[in-house]
Design a protein around this motif. Structure first.
Motif, PDB file in Angstrom:
ATOM      1  N   PHE A  34     -22.339  50.914 -11.657  1.00  0.00           N
ATOM      2  CA  PHE A  34     -21.359  50.345 -10.738  1.00  0.00           C
ATOM      3  C   PHE A  34     -20.021  51.046 -10.896  1.00  0.00           C
ATOM      4  O   PHE A  34     -19.777  51.734 -11.889  1.00  0.00           O
ATOM      5  N   ILE A  35     -19.182  50.873  -9.890  1.00  0.00           N
ATOM      6  CA  ILE A  35     -17.846  51.452  -9.877  1.00  0.00           C
ATOM      7  C   ILE A  35     -16.843  50.306  -9.802  1.00  0.00           C
ATOM      8  O   ILE A  35     -17.041  49.358  -9.043  1.00  0.00           O
ATOM      9  N   VAL A  36     -15.776  50.411 -10.566  1.00  0.00           N
ATOM     10  CA  VAL A  36     -14.680  49.455 -10.490  1.00  0.00           C
ATOM     11  C   VAL A  36     -13.451  50.204 -10.000  1.00  0.00           C
ATOM     12  O   VAL A  36     -13.015  51.163 -10.633  1.00  0.00           O
ATOM     13  N   VAL A  37     -12.945  49.789  -8.843  1.00  0.00           N
ATOM     14  CA  VAL A  37     -11.727  50.375  -8.288  1.00  0.00           C
ATOM     15  C   VAL A  37     -10.571  49.453  -8.640  1.00  0.00           C
ATOM     16  O   VAL A  37     -10.547  48.293  -8.223  1.00  0.00           O
ATOM     17  N   LEU A  38      -9.639  49.972  -9.424  1.00  0.00           N
ATOM     18  CA  LEU A  38      -8.446  49.215  -9.818  1.00  0.00           C
ATOM     19  C   LEU A  38      -7.283  49.673  -8.963  1.00  0.00           C
ATOM     20  O   LEU A  38      -6.994  50.873  -8.888  1.00  0.00           O
ATOM     21  N   THR A  39      -6.643  48.740  -8.302  1.00  0.00           N
ATOM     22  CA  THR A  39      -5.510  49.042  -7.423  1.00  0.00           C
ATOM     23  C   THR A  39      -4.341  48.122  -7.765  1.00  0.00           C
ATOM     24  O   THR A  39      -4.543  46.993  -8.210  1.00  0.00           O
ATOM     25  N   PRO A  40      -3.115  48.606  -7.532  1.00  0.00           N
ATOM     26  CA  PRO A  40      -1.964  47.723  -7.758  1.00  0.00           C
ATOM     27  C   PRO A  40      -2.072  46.467  -6.895  1.00  0.00           C
ATOM     28  O   PRO A  40      -2.527  46.533  -5.744  1.00  0.00           O
ATOM     29  N   LYS A  41      -1.662  45.359  -7.456  1.00  0.00           N
ATOM     30  CA  LYS A  41      -1.714  44.093  -6.723  1.00  0.00           C
ATOM     31  C   LYS A  41      -0.760  44.116  -5.534  1.00  0.00           C
ATOM     32  O   LYS A  41       0.185  44.907  -5.490  1.00  0.00           O
ATOM     33  N   ALA A  42      -1.002  43.222  -4.583  1.00  0.00           N
ATOM     34  CA  ALA A  42      -0.147  43.109  -3.396  1.00  0.00           C
ATOM     35  C   ALA A  42       1.304  42.939  -3.818  1.00  0.00           C
ATOM     36  O   ALA A  42       1.611  42.235  -4.778  1.00  0.00           O
ATOM     37  N   GLY A  43       2.179  43.633  -3.114  1.00  0.00           N
ATOM     38  CA  GLY A  43       3.599  43.564  -3.397  1.00  0.00           C
ATOM     39  C   GLY A  43       4.074  44.580  -4.419  1.00  0.00           C
ATOM     40  O   GLY A  43       5.269  44.726  -4.642  1.00  0.00           O
ATOM     41  N   ARG A  44       3.139  45.278  -5.041  1.00  0.00           N
ATOM     42  CA  ARG A  44       3.512  46.296  -6.023  1.00  0.00           C
ATOM     43  C   ARG A  44       3.368  47.681  -5.408  1.00  0.00           C
ATOM     44  O   ARG A  44       2.551  47.904  -4.521  1.00  0.00           O
ATOM     45  N   GLU A  45       4.161  48.607  -5.907  1.00  0.00           N
ATOM     46  CA  GLU A  45       4.125  49.975  -5.399  1.00  0.00           C
ATOM     47  C   GLU A  45       2.711  50.553  -5.545  1.00  0.00           C
ATOM     48  O   GLU A  45       2.081  50.407  -6.593  1.00  0.00           O
ATOM     49  N   GLY A  46       2.218  51.156  -4.464  1.00  0.00           N
ATOM     50  CA  GLY A  46       0.896  51.768  -4.479  1.00  0.00           C
ATOM     51  C   GLY A  46      -0.227  50.845  -4.067  1.00  0.00           C
ATOM     52  O   GLY A  46      -1.394  51.224  -4.118  1.00  0.00           O
ATOM     53  N   HIS A  47       0.101  49.605  -3.647  1.00  0.00           N
ATOM     54  CA  HIS A  47      -0.922  48.641  -3.244  1.00  0.00           C
ATOM     55  C   HIS A  47      -1.853  49.232  -2.183  1.00  0.00           C
ATOM     56  O   HIS A  47      -1.430  49.949  -1.286  1.00  0.00           O
ATOM     57  N   VAL A  48      -3.137  48.930  -2.314  1.00  0.00           N
ATOM     58  CA  VAL A  48      -4.160  49.393  -1.386  1.00  0.00           C
ATOM     59  C   VAL A  48      -4.779  48.157  -0.730  1.00  0.00           C
ATOM     60  O   VAL A  48      -5.165  47.211  -1.418  1.00  0.00           O
ATOM     61  N   ASP A  49      -4.879  48.179   0.594  1.00  0.00           N
ATOM     62  CA  ASP A  49      -5.467  47.046   1.304  1.00  0.00           C
ATOM     63  C   ASP A  49      -6.953  46.910   0.965  1.00  0.00           C
ATOM     64  O   ASP A  49      -7.672  47.906   0.826  1.00  0.00           O
ATOM     65  N   ALA A  50      -7.403  45.673   0.877  1.00  0.00           N
ATOM     66  CA  ALA A  50      -8.810  45.400   0.597  1.00  0.00           C
ATOM     67  C   ALA A  50      -9.711  46.042   1.640  1.00  0.00           C
ATOM     68  O   ALA A  50     -10.810  46.507   1.322  1.00  0.00           O
ATOM     69  N   SER A  51      -9.247  46.106   2.885  1.00  0.00           N
ATOM     70  CA  SER A  51     -10.062  46.712   3.941  1.00  0.00           C
ATOM     71  C   SER A  51     -10.290  48.199   3.691  1.00  0.00           C
ATOM     72  O   SER A  51     -11.348  48.744   4.027  1.00  0.00           O
ATOM     73  N   ASP A  52      -9.323  48.873   3.061  1.00  0.00           N
ATOM     74  CA  ASP A  52      -9.494  50.284   2.722  1.00  0.00           C
ATOM     75  C   ASP A  52     -10.563  50.458   1.644  1.00  0.00           C
ATOM     76  O   ASP A  52     -11.351  51.417   1.687  1.00  0.00           O
ATOM     77  N   ILE A  53     -10.601  49.561   0.691  1.00  0.00           N
ATOM     78  CA  ILE A  53     -11.612  49.619  -0.359  1.00  0.00           C
ATOM     79  C   ILE A  53     -12.989  49.340   0.242  1.00  0.00           C
ATOM     80  O   ILE A  53     -13.964  50.040  -0.052  1.00  0.00           O
ATOM     81  N   GLU A  54     -13.067  48.338   1.101  1.00  0.00           N
ATOM     82  CA  GLU A  54     -14.329  47.999   1.759  1.00  0.00           C
ATOM     83  C   GLU A  54     -14.837  49.172   2.594  1.00  0.00           C
ATOM     84  O   GLU A  54     -16.025  49.514   2.549  1.00  0.00           O
ATOM     85  N   GLU A  55     -13.950  49.804   3.329  1.00  0.00           N
ATOM     86  CA  GLU A  55     -14.330  50.947   4.161  1.00  0.00           C
ATOM     87  C   GLU A  55     -14.829  52.107   3.298  1.00  0.00           C
ATOM     88  O   GLU A  55     -15.832  52.750   3.615  1.00  0.00           O
TER      89      GLU A  55
ATOM     90  N   THR B 107     -11.853  45.742  -7.986  1.00  0.00           N
ATOM     91  CA  THR B 107     -12.929  45.483  -7.029  1.00  0.00           C
ATOM     92  C   THR B 107     -14.168  46.228  -7.496  1.00  0.00           C
ATOM     93  O   THR B 107     -14.120  47.439  -7.727  1.00  0.00           O
ATOM     94  N   LYS B 108     -15.252  45.511  -7.647  1.00  0.00           N
ATOM     95  CA  LYS B 108     -16.502  46.106  -8.114  1.00  0.00           C
ATOM     96  C   LYS B 108     -17.316  46.582  -6.917  1.00  0.00           C
ATOM     97  O   LYS B 108     -17.503  45.844  -5.951  1.00  0.00           O
ATOM     98  N   LEU B 109     -17.803  47.826  -7.005  1.00  0.00           N
ATOM     99  CA  LEU B 109     -18.641  48.418  -5.966  1.00  0.00           C
ATOM    100  C   LEU B 109     -20.029  48.650  -6.540  1.00  0.00           C
ATOM    101  O   LEU B 109     -20.176  49.193  -7.639  1.00  0.00           O
TER     102      LEU B 109
END
Length: 142
Positions: A89-110, A132-134
């Motif tokens: 499995f892959i774990v994608v770690l992204t900055p939380k909402a409101g933090r610099e570099g935040h990635v939308d969940a829809s981008d991860i899903e796509e 987010t676990k893939l």
């Protein structure tokens, strides 16, 4: 949150994400902003050190630290699949909402869908990062 609760959070997140003893974990996107407590919690749980981007063996799981300006997430996920073991499995770690570099969940899903994977949940990994676990679809054979 108390100091002991803050210390326990990365260990709990690592376990919730499915890391277990003996796994080989390859790490992509390491930089000065990553959460070392989470990294150490993963190493403690797996009893192995995280392997870097140049690792050429088979990995049981991959950790990707990803920020909005890092480039193409699809390419990063596809690259992460290169050494990934079957049922890994892959774990994608992204900055939380409101933090610099935040990635939308829809981008991860796509990115997951384009790479032939799907998301199987998001975990509050630590103070600044969400995970987010893939995973491969259950019906797919790789």
């Amino acid at each position: 949150m108390s100091t002991s609760a803050q210390a326990a959070a990365p260990k709990s997140a690592a376990a919730k994400l499915g890391f277990t003893a003996g796994q080989v974990i390859q790490e992509f996107g390491y930089d000065t902003d990553v959460d070392d407590d989470l990294r150490f919690a993963i190493e403690d749980l797996t009893t192995t050190e995280l392997e870097d981007e140049d690792y050429g063996g088979v990995a049981d799981a991959v950790v990707i630290w990803w920020r909005d300006d890092d480039g193409d997430l699809v390419d990063a996920v596809v690259d992460a699949l290169t050494n990934l073991a079957d049922h890994g499995f892959i774990v994608v770690l992204t900055p939380k909402a409101g933090r610099e570099g935040h990635v939308d969940a829809s981008d991860i899903e796509e990115a997951a869908t384009t790479a032939g994977l799907h998301t199987s949940g998001t975990v509050n990994a630590c103070e600044d990062w969400a995970a987010t676990k893939l995973v491969a679809p259950k019906s797919a054979r790789r």
